[in-house]
Design a protein around this motif. Structure first.
Motif, PDB file in Angstrom:
ATOM      1  N   GLY A  16       0.824  -1.209   0.000  1.00  0.00           N
ATOM      2  CA  GLY A  16       0.000   0.000   0.000  1.00  0.00           C
ATOM      3  C   GLY A  16       0.856   1.255   0.000  1.00  0.00           C
ATOM      4  O   GLY A  16       0.545   2.228  -0.694  1.00  0.00           O
ATOM      5  N   ALA A  17       1.959   1.239   0.750  1.00  0.00           N
ATOM      6  CA  ALA A  17       2.870   2.386   0.787  1.00  0.00           C
ATOM      7  C   ALA A  17       3.490   2.605  -0.591  1.00  0.00           C
ATOM      8  O   ALA A  17       3.584   3.737  -1.072  1.00  0.00           O
ATOM      9  CB  ALA A  17       3.959   2.169   1.834  1.00  0.00           C
ATOM     10  N   ILE A  18       3.885   1.511  -1.246  1.00  0.00           N
ATOM     11  CA  ILE A  18       4.480   1.617  -2.586  1.00  0.00           C
ATOM     12  C   ILE A  18       3.438   2.125  -3.590  1.00  0.00           C
ATOM     13  O   ILE A  18       3.731   3.001  -4.411  1.00  0.00           O
ATOM     14  CB  ILE A  18       5.067   0.261  -3.038  1.00  0.00           C
ATOM     15  CG1 ILE A  18       6.303  -0.076  -2.198  1.00  0.00           C
ATOM     16  CG2 ILE A  18       5.414   0.285  -4.516  1.00  0.00           C
ATOM     17  CD1 ILE A  18       6.869  -1.454  -2.456  1.00  0.00           C
ATOM     18  N   ASN A  19       2.217   1.581  -3.522  1.00  0.00           N
ATOM     19  CA  ASN A  19       1.178   1.998  -4.468  1.00  0.00           C
ATOM     20  C   ASN A  19       0.801   3.460  -4.283  1.00  0.00           C
ATOM     21  O   ASN A  19       0.571   4.174  -5.264  1.00  0.00           O
ATOM     22  CB  ASN A  19      -0.048   1.088  -4.358  1.00  0.00           C
ATOM     23  CG  ASN A  19       0.236  -0.300  -4.879  1.00  0.00           C
ATOM     24  OD1 ASN A  19       1.106  -0.491  -5.724  1.00  0.00           O
ATOM     25  ND2 ASN A  19      -0.475  -1.288  -4.376  1.00  0.00           N
ATOM     26  N   ALA A  20       0.735   3.924  -3.043  1.00  0.00           N
ATOM     27  CA  ALA A  20       0.435   5.335  -2.782  1.00  0.00           C
ATOM     28  C   ALA A  20       1.550   6.213  -3.354  1.00  0.00           C
ATOM     29  O   ALA A  20       1.292   7.267  -3.945  1.00  0.00           O
ATOM     30  CB  ALA A  20       0.279   5.574  -1.287  1.00  0.00           C
ATOM     31  N   PHE A  21       2.791   5.758  -3.218  1.00  0.00           N
ATOM     32  CA  PHE A  21       3.939   6.489  -3.753  1.00  0.00           C
ATOM     33  C   PHE A  21       3.865   6.542  -5.281  1.00  0.00           C
ATOM     34  O   PHE A  21       4.072   7.600  -5.883  1.00  0.00           O
ATOM     35  CB  PHE A  21       5.237   5.831  -3.280  1.00  0.00           C
ATOM     36  CG  PHE A  21       6.489   6.479  -3.805  1.00  0.00           C
ATOM     37  CD1 PHE A  21       6.702   7.839  -3.640  1.00  0.00           C
ATOM     38  CD2 PHE A  21       7.459   5.734  -4.445  1.00  0.00           C
ATOM     39  CE1 PHE A  21       7.868   8.442  -4.115  1.00  0.00           C
ATOM     40  CE2 PHE A  21       8.620   6.320  -4.915  1.00  0.00           C
ATOM     41  CZ  PHE A  21       8.823   7.682  -4.755  1.00  0.00           C
ATOM     42  N   LYS A  22       3.534   5.411  -5.915  1.00  0.00           N
ATOM     43  CA  LYS A  22       3.392   5.390  -7.383  1.00  0.00           C
ATOM     44  C   LYS A  22       2.321   6.372  -7.832  1.00  0.00           C
ATOM     45  O   LYS A  22       2.484   7.077  -8.828  1.00  0.00           O
ATOM     46  CB  LYS A  22       3.025   3.982  -7.868  1.00  0.00           C
ATOM     47  CG  LYS A  22       4.168   3.001  -7.855  1.00  0.00           C
ATOM     48  CD  LYS A  22       3.679   1.632  -8.322  1.00  0.00           C
ATOM     49  CE  LYS A  22       4.784   0.608  -8.315  1.00  0.00           C
ATOM     50  NZ  LYS A  22       4.284  -0.733  -8.640  1.00  0.00           N
ATOM     51  N   HIS A  23       1.213   6.421  -7.070  1.00  0.00           N
ATOM     52  CA  HIS A  23       0.118   7.339  -7.400  1.00  0.00           C
ATOM     53  C   HIS A  23       0.602   8.790  -7.295  1.00  0.00           C
ATOM     54  O   HIS A  23       0.312   9.614  -8.166  1.00  0.00           O
ATOM     55  CB  HIS A  23      -1.068   7.089  -6.469  1.00  0.00           C
ATOM     56  CG  HIS A  23      -2.237   7.969  -6.741  1.00  0.00           C
ATOM     57  ND1 HIS A  23      -3.074   7.780  -7.810  1.00  0.00           N
ATOM     58  CD2 HIS A  23      -2.695   9.065  -6.096  1.00  0.00           C
ATOM     59  CE1 HIS A  23      -4.001   8.725  -7.812  1.00  0.00           C
ATOM     60  NE2 HIS A  23      -3.791   9.514  -6.775  1.00  0.00           N
ATOM     61  N   ASP A  24       1.360   9.091  -6.227  1.00  0.00           N
ATOM     62  CA  ASP A  24       1.902  10.446  -6.058  1.00  0.00           C
ATOM     63  C   ASP A  24       2.842  10.801  -7.207  1.00  0.00           C
ATOM     64  O   ASP A  24       2.787  11.909  -7.741  1.00  0.00           O
ATOM     65  CB  ASP A  24       2.663  10.567  -4.731  1.00  0.00           C
ATOM     66  CG  ASP A  24       1.737  10.568  -3.518  1.00  0.00           C
ATOM     67  OD1 ASP A  24       0.523  10.790  -3.690  1.00  0.00           O
ATOM     68  OD2 ASP A  24       2.238  10.328  -2.403  1.00  0.00           O
ATOM     69  N   LEU A  25       3.698   9.853  -7.593  1.00  0.00           N
ATOM     70  CA  LEU A  25       4.645  10.116  -8.683  1.00  0.00           C
ATOM     71  C   LEU A  25       3.927  10.363 -10.007  1.00  0.00           C
ATOM     72  O   LEU A  25       4.369  11.171 -10.818  1.00  0.00           O
ATOM     73  CB  LEU A  25       5.625   8.948  -8.852  1.00  0.00           C
ATOM     74  CG  LEU A  25       6.710   8.807  -7.796  1.00  0.00           C
ATOM     75  CD1 LEU A  25       7.636   7.644  -8.155  1.00  0.00           C
ATOM     76  CD2 LEU A  25       7.520  10.080  -7.645  1.00  0.00           C
ATOM     77  N   ALA A  26       2.812   9.669 -10.225  1.00  0.00           N
ATOM     78  CA  ALA A  26       2.073   9.829 -11.484  1.00  0.00           C
ATOM     79  C   ALA A  26       1.566  11.253 -11.635  1.00  0.00           C
ATOM     80  O   ALA A  26       1.356  11.721 -12.757  1.00  0.00           O
ATOM     81  CB  ALA A  26       0.908   8.843 -11.542  1.00  0.00           C
ATOM     82  N   SER A  27       1.385  11.951 -10.511  1.00  0.00           N
ATOM     83  CA  SER A  27       0.873  13.318 -10.582  1.00  0.00           C
ATOM     84  C   SER A  27       1.976  14.335 -10.869  1.00  0.00           C
ATOM     85  O   SER A  27       1.684  15.505 -11.089  1.00  0.00           O
ATOM     86  CB  SER A  27       0.158  13.681  -9.284  1.00  0.00           C
ATOM     87  OG  SER A  27       1.083  13.813  -8.237  1.00  0.00           O
ATOM     88  N   LEU A  28       3.237  13.905 -10.881  1.00  0.00           N
ATOM     89  CA  LEU A  28       4.332  14.831 -11.175  1.00  0.00           C
ATOM     90  C   LEU A  28       4.553  14.931 -12.676  1.00  0.00           C
ATOM     91  O   LEU A  28       4.611  13.922 -13.376  1.00  0.00           O
ATOM     92  CB  LEU A  28       5.635  14.371 -10.501  1.00  0.00           C
ATOM     93  CG  LEU A  28       5.723  14.582  -9.007  1.00  0.00           C
ATOM     94  CD1 LEU A  28       7.074  14.097  -8.495  1.00  0.00           C
ATOM     95  CD2 LEU A  28       5.537  16.041  -8.651  1.00  0.00           C
ATOM     96  N   ARG A  29       4.713  16.134 -13.137  1.00  0.00           N
ATOM     97  CA  ARG A  29       4.845  16.400 -14.554  1.00  0.00           C
ATOM     98  C   ARG A  29       6.253  16.095 -15.049  1.00  0.00           C
ATOM     99  O   ARG A  29       7.227  16.468 -14.424  1.00  0.00           O
ATOM    100  CB  ARG A  29       4.572  17.884 -14.753  1.00  0.00           C
ATOM    101  CG  ARG A  29       3.947  18.145 -16.047  1.00  0.00           C
ATOM    102  CD  ARG A  29       3.459  19.551 -16.063  1.00  0.00           C
ATOM    103  NE  ARG A  29       4.365  20.282 -16.912  1.00  0.00           N
ATOM    104  CZ  ARG A  29       4.753  21.495 -16.684  1.00  0.00           C
ATOM    105  NH1 ARG A  29       4.355  22.123 -15.633  1.00  0.00           N
ATOM    106  NH2 ARG A  29       5.559  22.088 -17.515  1.00  0.00           N
ATOM    107  N   THR A  30       6.346  15.480 -16.199  1.00  0.00           N
ATOM    108  CA  THR A  30       7.665  15.160 -16.743  1.00  0.00           C
ATOM    109  C   THR A  30       7.867  15.795 -18.110  1.00  0.00           C
ATOM    110  O   THR A  30       8.769  15.411 -18.834  1.00  0.00           O
ATOM    111  CB  THR A  30       7.851  13.634 -16.870  1.00  0.00           C
ATOM    112  OG1 THR A  30       6.807  13.136 -17.711  1.00  0.00           O
ATOM    113  CG2 THR A  30       7.816  12.956 -15.531  1.00  0.00           C
ATOM    114  N   GLY A  31       7.018  16.743 -18.478  1.00  0.00           N
ATOM    115  CA  GLY A  31       7.172  17.388 -19.768  1.00  0.00           C
ATOM    116  C   GLY A  31       6.116  16.951 -20.767  1.00  0.00           C
ATOM    117  O   GLY A  31       5.894  17.596 -21.771  1.00  0.00           O
ATOM    118  N   ARG A  32       5.458  15.818 -20.485  1.00  0.00           N
ATOM    119  CA  ARG A  32       4.364  15.353 -21.353  1.00  0.00           C
ATOM    120  C   ARG A  32       3.066  15.516 -20.586  1.00  0.00           C
ATOM    121  O   ARG A  32       3.014  15.305 -19.388  1.00  0.00           O
ATOM    122  CB  ARG A  32       4.554  13.866 -21.688  1.00  0.00           C
ATOM    123  CG  ARG A  32       5.720  13.588 -22.608  1.00  0.00           C
ATOM    124  CD  ARG A  32       5.775  12.116 -22.979  1.00  0.00           C
ATOM    125  NE  ARG A  32       5.789  11.210 -21.840  1.00  0.00           N
ATOM    126  CZ  ARG A  32       6.857  10.925 -21.115  1.00  0.00           C
ATOM    127  NH1 ARG A  32       8.011  11.490 -21.383  1.00  0.00           N
ATOM    128  NH2 ARG A  32       6.789  10.071 -20.121  1.00  0.00           N
TER     129      ARG A  32
END
Length: 186
Positions: A16-32
């Motif tokens: 759950g901690a890893i999945n929450a982290f993945k969700h947070d990372l998905a919200s960070l912009r990478t230029g696309r």
């Protein structure tokens, strides 16, 4: 006489901690552009805070543009305000009930800010994993004190919990490194 830690629960909570982290990372912009970029935004709607996806349809018509089609005309202002007040640096352009959000090129300073945010998300995930470990260790101490498990069994299970914690933190660090490289890639 072998009770002790519930490893299925510990595993589930670490995941759950890893999945929450993945969700947070998905919200960070990478230029696309990505519809996930707006996931963390909460809109004040109908007397409560709601995720933007519960009041509008988010789509990506072009690589550097996000489109937000608000379902209720009276909510357009609230959605616009929520997007502007988020720390994502977006400036929506209103077009009736649709908000168009052009994504500016990421400059180096903004990339560094995004990396800092990613590090904060990673630290939060590590803290969550350590909390799960602490709960498991506390449970083991209580089980040994109550005579449910032996000292050797306590040590064995504690080592297993620590190994699981180390693997989880290693996964978090790997995800962070990949996201950091993605953000800094020009």
């Amino acid at each position: 006489m072998t009770s002790g830690a519930d490893f299925n629960d510990i595993h589930r909570r670490m995941d759950g901690a890893i999945n929450a982290f993945k969700h947070d990372l998905a919200s960070l912009r990478t230029g696309r552009a990505s519809s996930n970029l707006l996931d963390p935004i909460m809109v004040q709607a109908y007397g409560s805070a709601m995720p933007i996806t519960q009041v509008a349809t988010v789509s990506v018509p072009e690589p550097r543009m996000i489109s937000v089609s608000v379902w209720d005309k009276s909510m357009v202002g609230a959605v616009d305000r929520a997007i502007r007040e988020s720390n994502l640096g977006f400036n929506p352009i209103m077009d009736g009930t649709t908000l168009r959000i052009p994504l500016p090129e990421l400059n180096e300073q903004r990339r560094k800010e995004l990396v800092k945010i990613a590090h904060t998300y990673a630290e939060n995930a590590r803290i969550a994993a350590r909390h799960v470990r602490r709960d498991g260790m506390d449970h083991l101490k209580k089980a040994e004190k109550d005579g449910d498990i032996s000292e050797d069994e306590h040590r064995k299970q504690a080592d297993r919990i620590q190994k699981l914690t180390d693997e989880t933190i290693s996964s978090i660090d790997g995800l962070l490194a990949a996201k950091e490289a993605e953000i800094m890639h020009v």
